[in-house]
Design a protein around this motif. Structure first.
Motif, PDB file in Angstrom:
ATOM      1  N   LEU A 175       1.016  -1.071   0.050  1.00  0.00           N
ATOM      2  CA  LEU A 175       0.088   0.008   0.107  1.00  0.00           C
ATOM      3  C   LEU A 175       0.772   1.422  -0.084  1.00  0.00           C
ATOM      4  O   LEU A 175       0.292   2.406   0.008  1.00  0.00           O
ATOM      5  N   GLY A 176       2.195   1.075   0.020  1.00  0.00           N
ATOM      6  CA  GLY A 176       3.012   2.371   0.298  1.00  0.00           C
ATOM      7  C   GLY A 176       2.680   2.899   1.787  1.00  0.00           C
ATOM      8  O   GLY A 176       2.224   2.088   2.803  1.00  0.00           O
ATOM      9  N   PRO A 177       3.411   4.189   2.061  1.00  0.00           N
ATOM     10  CA  PRO A 177       3.512   4.577   3.323  1.00  0.00           C
ATOM     11  C   PRO A 177       1.916   5.118   3.593  1.00  0.00           C
ATOM     12  O   PRO A 177       1.391   5.707   2.679  1.00  0.00           O
ATOM     13  N   ALA A 178       1.709   5.018   4.932  1.00  0.00           N
ATOM     14  CA  ALA A 178       0.445   5.483   5.252  1.00  0.00           C
ATOM     15  C   ALA A 178       0.739   6.977   5.692  1.00  0.00           C
ATOM     16  O   ALA A 178       1.745   7.328   5.960  1.00  0.00           O
ATOM     17  N   LEU A 179      -0.410   7.849   5.517  1.00  0.00           N
ATOM     18  CA  LEU A 179      -0.366   9.253   6.171  1.00  0.00           C
ATOM     19  C   LEU A 179       0.176   9.183   7.478  1.00  0.00           C
ATOM     20  O   LEU A 179      -0.299   8.368   8.242  1.00  0.00           O
ATOM     21  N   SER A 180       0.945  10.458   7.724  1.00  0.00           N
ATOM     22  CA  SER A 180       1.778  10.721   9.055  1.00  0.00           C
ATOM     23  C   SER A 180       0.323  10.761  10.202  1.00  0.00           C
ATOM     24  O   SER A 180      -0.652  11.642   9.725  1.00  0.00           O
ATOM     25  N   ARG A 181       0.459  10.448  11.142  1.00  0.00           N
ATOM     26  CA  ARG A 181      -0.626  10.534  12.173  1.00  0.00           C
ATOM     27  C   ARG A 181      -0.280  11.502  13.127  1.00  0.00           C
ATOM     28  O   ARG A 181      -0.912  11.724  14.277  1.00  0.00           O
ATOM     29  N   THR A 182       0.786  12.353  13.190  1.00  0.00           N
ATOM     30  CA  THR A 182       1.137  13.375  13.912  1.00  0.00           C
ATOM     31  C   THR A 182       0.023  14.423  14.364  1.00  0.00           C
ATOM     32  O   THR A 182      -0.404  14.694  13.199  1.00  0.00           O
ATOM     33  N   GLY A 183      -0.432  14.519  15.397  1.00  0.00           N
ATOM     34  CA  GLY A 183      -1.444  15.576  15.644  1.00  0.00           C
ATOM     35  C   GLY A 183      -2.883  14.917  15.650  1.00  0.00           C
ATOM     36  O   GLY A 183      -3.659  15.536  15.817  1.00  0.00           O
ATOM     37  N   TRP A 184      -3.072  13.695  15.254  1.00  0.00           N
ATOM     38  CA  TRP A 184      -4.409  12.980  15.167  1.00  0.00           C
ATOM     39  C   TRP A 184      -4.674  12.841  16.491  1.00  0.00           C
ATOM     40  O   TRP A 184      -4.126  12.241  17.372  1.00  0.00           O
ATOM     41  N   THR A 185      -6.209  12.583  16.468  1.00  0.00           N
ATOM     42  CA  THR A 185      -6.797  12.175  17.913  1.00  0.00           C
ATOM     43  C   THR A 185      -8.077  11.268  17.492  1.00  0.00           C
ATOM     44  O   THR A 185      -8.483  11.393  16.412  1.00  0.00           O
ATOM     45  N   ALA A 186      -8.419  10.636  18.426  1.00  0.00           N
ATOM     46  CA  ALA A 186      -9.594   9.726  18.068  1.00  0.00           C
ATOM     47  C   ALA A 186     -10.705   9.686  19.190  1.00  0.00           C
ATOM     48  O   ALA A 186     -10.270   9.801  20.383  1.00  0.00           O
ATOM     49  N   LYS A 187     -11.684   9.259  18.890  1.00  0.00           N
ATOM     50  CA  LYS A 187     -12.806   9.147  20.044  1.00  0.00           C
ATOM     51  C   LYS A 187     -13.762   7.995  19.761  1.00  0.00           C
ATOM     52  O   LYS A 187     -13.731   7.587  18.451  1.00  0.00           O
ATOM     53  N   ALA A 188     -14.527   7.657  20.392  1.00  0.00           N
ATOM     54  CA  ALA A 188     -15.479   6.579  20.289  1.00  0.00           C
ATOM     55  C   ALA A 188     -17.038   6.691  20.997  1.00  0.00           C
ATOM     56  O   ALA A 188     -16.758   7.479  22.075  1.00  0.00           O
ATOM     57  N   SER A 189     -17.897   6.008  20.547  1.00  0.00           N
ATOM     58  CA  SER A 189     -18.983   5.907  21.385  1.00  0.00           C
ATOM     59  C   SER A 189     -19.154   5.304  22.631  1.00  0.00           C
ATOM     60  O   SER A 189     -19.756   5.483  23.791  1.00  0.00           O
TER      61      SER A 189
END
Length: 979
Positions: free
Chosen positions: A847-861
């Motif tokens: 797939l090649g390199p994934a996007l950089s996740r620097t500064g990313w955040t996550a949440k969930a129900s």
């Protein structure tokens, strides 16, 4: 008057009253059919039908009549009451604290009506087995409690403060009322946890038993049984520990098989000293760890106090019950816990599992009784223990609303009724052939009064007309898909005439032997073969059982490990492969994660060497980190491994693999099943001999009091069973040259099945879909002749083993091996007989390199307290996000990439889990986190799932679960995005 005649009259007289009573209990206004003149001759068959789709449950239908005629129907169920199996103690459920508390909230009239419907044999469904937890579980109207709680840091080894007072207000009264309605009820009791001060955790939650309190815990059982007896509640069975291989967030305790063996010895001695006749059941956990109860049975000091095994249904299948029964045929078998819940998508699914699997298959696999879990829960699937993190997803037999006293009778109640209402305590299962999943499944019984009961369920997708033949008589019946029926009758066996059944198909066979306690029966069933040990030797495949405690001796001794090296598919820094060959059992190799099919451990012997046995040991008193199923491969160059030469089921403690003498430099043990437990080897030995090329064969003669019986199936399998009914271990030869000797403990059996390799169909590879994908993604191979189970079969990606998800004769579902480089790779299948089936090419994607996740955040129900959403963005696949709850439609996760990005693919990777992935989901994107656009859907979720869609420009990604898989949490170890 003969006893048979008396039993027949009693049955017919009772049947009239039963019909009227049952009309009331089932809630369906169906008139009771009148007995015909034929009924007085015993030819009449009463019929009780469930049609789930019509919401009709165990409803009386018109009688059918046995007729003196022959039937050639290929779907003929032959009943033979001259062949008797286990005695049935009954069917029932658990009077948990929550259940008793809810029943107590009803008015006197409501409670009386409910208890009659549960326990009255004439006016209800006659439940005759009850499970009564000893102290707190996850289903408590109050918080944690035991019968000997102490302040933190204090102990009471003399049990001076022991008291059952907690149970006095509503649990004991409920049990006593049940006994008054049905005096034949037998009660089983067991703890989820002993008092916390007895444990390493000093809490009802977690930990294991401190060895210094083994005797105190034995006396705890004594005091409980005595106190309950004085309260009018006799205890017939106990188990030392509920689910000893799990420590949930509610009361629980790890207890190894070796610890339980010691505890049972102490309990047995304490029972003897106090004149207690209560029977002890080992294990009390899931089907798929048969080596745990067998480890206890193999210890004579514990086995003499152990009546049998308690089984739960949450992993594995009922065949394991027969596996253990065959190994130790004098031991009893009980399903002690089974429950339905929100993960079942319909009443039809719930009914199929309860009746088809737990009752029909459970008793066909030697269960003396079947107990479901909670008798009653409230509309919120509780009350749950207020001190713990219980999960509100289970269903009781009943739903009681404490607010208004409304009672609903759920599908499990009706499924139990098909058996409990008609099969009386003391009945015996009798012979009937069955047709398996997708057809008419059934089980038959004969009650103490001589009457007979046949329960049949159509698990197929279309109506089926089948015949029932008993002696010289038969009748026909048509059963719609998903429907079930119970037939009851008092005849009509007629001896000395031509049997009614002319075409009966049954691949099973029974072997009956003499033992000091009476006849014992061992059953051959080809469905058991995948759970046994198999070796390919010459032109034959030999499959054999090896009870824990049995052994096979070969000539020669352990080989020197001086030149050995070891490698493995995974090896954490603290559990390297070399630890397994250093001669120190206290150091060990560990896989470091839950086992999957395809994990392996390998030895390089240093040079080509002859050997005939491998023994690997999980370590001292370790009941957990073992391989559940395995294959053995050998190679001279470490690259070409060919076909597997042996397979087996693994187990607790030492696993000994006896082989035809081989010469090779490399040996590889490959896991062929997924497990939540890690796999570890504390020490491994390889044995060699200079004497010829011996191999295991079925015995042709035995002596020293051993009993041997043989049989050949229509398909040509030759089956030999040896039973040791003597008081000590006995040995016999299992090789043509006399070099292999099998030692069989007292009271156990060994089964050998021999099949010519030429009798296997030639495997044919037809197609591979998809033909490209990422490592660890799923693919399917279609063809023919692969074999009904994996056995010695293999799927290769080049020289790497594929992880197998499922294997059938025409289809193999598997995963692309991890670690493969991108590009084309050859995929091939080798069948169980070692024949190459052909293959195809697969394109491993990059797939090649994934996007950089620097500064990313996550949440969930929803998120568990341990596994935060941010874990899926941390670059560490050993950490993960988990929902902390079963999957449901609408559960979601959301990633904020911090700024607008352009992308067209995402990968959801569940990491080491084998089940916690979304089966279906929708993918949405948004520029502002408010307005969402659906860009794709997943309908065939996988552990590693690539989702592709038209190129998007957005900041937010939301994945919304669209399924209901309540038994599995939703987890994502890594969430990656690609342009």
């Amino acid at each position: 008057m003969s006893s048979y005649g008396l039993g027949r009259r009693q049955f017919l007289a009772t049947a009239v009253g039963v019909a009227a009573a049952w009309t009331q209990v089932s809630g369906n206004a169906v008139a009771a059919p009148q007995l015909t003149q034929a009924a007085s001759r015993g030819n009449s068959v009463r019929v009780w039908l469930t049609d789930v789709s019509a919401d009709e449950w165990v409803v009386s239908r018109s009688d059918v009549l046995f007729k003196a005629r022959r039937t050639a129907n290929p779907l003929t169920i032959k009943i033979d009451d001259s062949v008797r199996y286990q005695k049935v103690q009954g069917f029932g459920a658990a009077m948990t604290d929550s259940s008793a508390w809810l029943i107590d909230k009803l008015s006197t009239a409501e409670r009386t009506e409910l208890m009659k419907k549960l326990f009255d044999p004439a006016k209800g469904i006659g439940l005759s087995l009850l499970r009564s937890p000893m102290g707190a579980t996850d289903f408590n109207a109050s918080g944690n409690y035991s019968y000997n709680d102490m302040p933190a840091g204090q102990t009471d080894p003399k049990l001076s403060d022991f008291s059952i007072q907690h149970d006095v207000p509503y649990i004991i009264p409920a049990l006593r009322e049940a006994l008054s309605l049905n005096p034949s009820i037998k009660i089983m009791a067991n703890p989820w946890s002993p008092p916390g001060w007895m444990k390493t955790s000093d809490s009802m939650i977690g930990g294991t038993l401190k060895s210094e309190y083994t005797s105190a815990l034995a006396n705890y059982f004594v005091k409980f049984i005595q106190a309950y007896g004085e309260a009018g509640v006799p205890i017939s069975y106990i188990s030392p520990q509920n689910e000893p291989m799990g420590t949930p967030t509610w009361p629980g305790m790890f207890l190894s098989a070796y610890q339980e063996s010691e505890l049972i010895q102490e309990i047995g001695k304490a029972f003897e000293a106090n004149g207690i006749s209560t029977k002890i059941l080992a294990w009390d956990h899931n089907w798929d760890v048969p080596s745990y109860p067998e480890t206890i049975f193999s210890d004579p000091a514990a086995s003499k106090y152990t009546a049998g095994t308690g089984w739960h249904i949450y992993s594995g299948d009922p065949n394991y019950q027969t596996l253990v029964h065959n190994d130790y045929p004098s031991k009893e078998t009980y399903i002690t816990e089974a429950t339905g819940g929100v993960w079942q998508d319909s009443n039809q699914t719930a009914f199929s599992e309860a009746l088809g699997t737990w009752i029909i298959k459970g008793t066909r696999n030697w269960a003396n009784g079947v107990m479901l879990w909670n008798i009653a829960l409230d509309p919120d699937r509780g009350p749950l223990n207020s001190d713990t993190a219980g999960i509100p997803m289970l269903r009781g037999l009943l739903t009681i609303d404490p607010a208004d006293g409304r009672v609903s009778y759920n599908v499990d109640y009706h499924a139990l009724a098909h058996a409990s209402r008609f099969v009386k305590p003391g009945a015996h299962r009798i012979y009937s052939n069955t047709f398996g999943e997708g057809s008419i499944e059934n089980v038959a019984f004969q009650n103490p009064d001589g009457s007979k009961v046949l329960i049949a369920y159509n698990s197929g997708s279309a109506a089926k007309t089948f015949s029932v033949a008993d002696g010289t008589h038969s009748f026909d019946y048509t059963l719609n898909a998903g429907d079930a029926v119970t037939f009851t009758y008092s005849g009509p066996t007629r001896s000395g005439r031509t049997p009614a059944a002319t075409k009966v198909s049954d691949p099973t066979h029974d072997f009956t032997f003499k033992s000091p306690s009476g006849p014992v029966t061992v059953t051959y069933d080809p469905a058991l073969l995948p759970y046994q040990n198999a070796i390919r030797t010459g032109n034959k495949l030999v499959t054999y059982s090896l009870p824990v405690g049995a052994s096979i001796q070969t000539t020669g001794g352990a080989l020197s490990r001086g030149k050995w090296t070891a490698t493995a598919s995974a090896q954490p820094d603290w559990g390297v492969a070399a630890n397994a060959i250093d001669g120190d059992i206290s150091t060990r190799w560990s896989l470091g994660h839950g086992t999957t099919s395809g994990d392996w451990f390998q030895i390089d012997l240093g040079s080509p060497t002859s050997f005939n046995k491998i023994v690997f040991d999980t370590g001292v008193n370790n009941s957990f980190d073992y391989v559940t199923r395995y294959q053995i491969y050998v190679s001279n160059d470490g690259v070409d491994w060919g076909s597997a030469i042996a397979s087996g089921s693994g187990g607790i403690g030492k696993v000994a693999v006896t082989l035809p003498t081989r010469t090779a430099q490399y040996i590889r043990i490959v896991s062929t099943a997924a497990s939540g437990f890690w796999w570890a080897i504390g020490d491994i030995d390889v044995y060699g001999s200079s004497r010829g090329a011996g191999s295991i064969t079925a015995p042709t003669a035995v002596s020293n009091g051993l009993q041997l019986k043989t049989w050949t199936s229509k398909e040509g399998e030759q089956v030999a069973v040896v039973f040791n009914g003597t008081a000590g271990s006995r040995s016999f030869k299992v090789s043509a040259d006399g070099s292999y000797t099998y030692t069989l403990p007292s009271g156990t059996s060994a089964m050998f099945t021999t099949k010519k390799l030429s009798s296997f169909p030639t495997p044919v590879f037809s197609s591979l879909t998809p033909d490209q994908g990422m490592p660890r993604s799923k693919f399917t191979i279609r063809g023919s002749g692969f074999g009904d189970a994996q056995g010695l079969g293999t799927v290769y990606f080049g020289s790497s083993y594929a992880e197998i998800d499922s294997w059938s004769d025409t289809s193999i579902s598997a995963y692309v091996p991890r670690g493969l480089p991108s590009g084309k790779v050859a995929v091939s299948v080798k069948g169980a007989g070692g024949v190459h089936a052909g293959g195809s090419s697969f394109d491993v994607m990059d797939l090649g390199p994934a996007l950089s996740r620097t500064g990313w955040t996550a949440k969930a129900s929803d998120a568990s307290q341990w596994d935060a959403p941010g874990n899926m963005l941390d670059g560490n696949s050993d950490t993960r996000y988990s929902s902390g709850t079963g999957q449901y439609d609408g559960l979601w996760i959301q990633v904020d990439m911090g700024q607008t990005q352009t992308f067209s693919r995402i990968v959801l990777d569940v990491g080491g889990s084998v089940s916690d992935y979304a089966r279906s989901a929708d993918i949405h994107v948004s520029a502002d986190g408010t307005d969402w656009t659906k860009v794709s859907s997943v309908t065939d979720g996988q552990r590693v799932h690539l989702v592709s869609f038209p190129t998007q420009t957005a900041r937010y990604i939301k994945v919304v679960n669209t399924g209901n898989v309540a038994r599995s949490w939703w987890s994502v170890a890594e969430f990656n995005v690609y342009d």
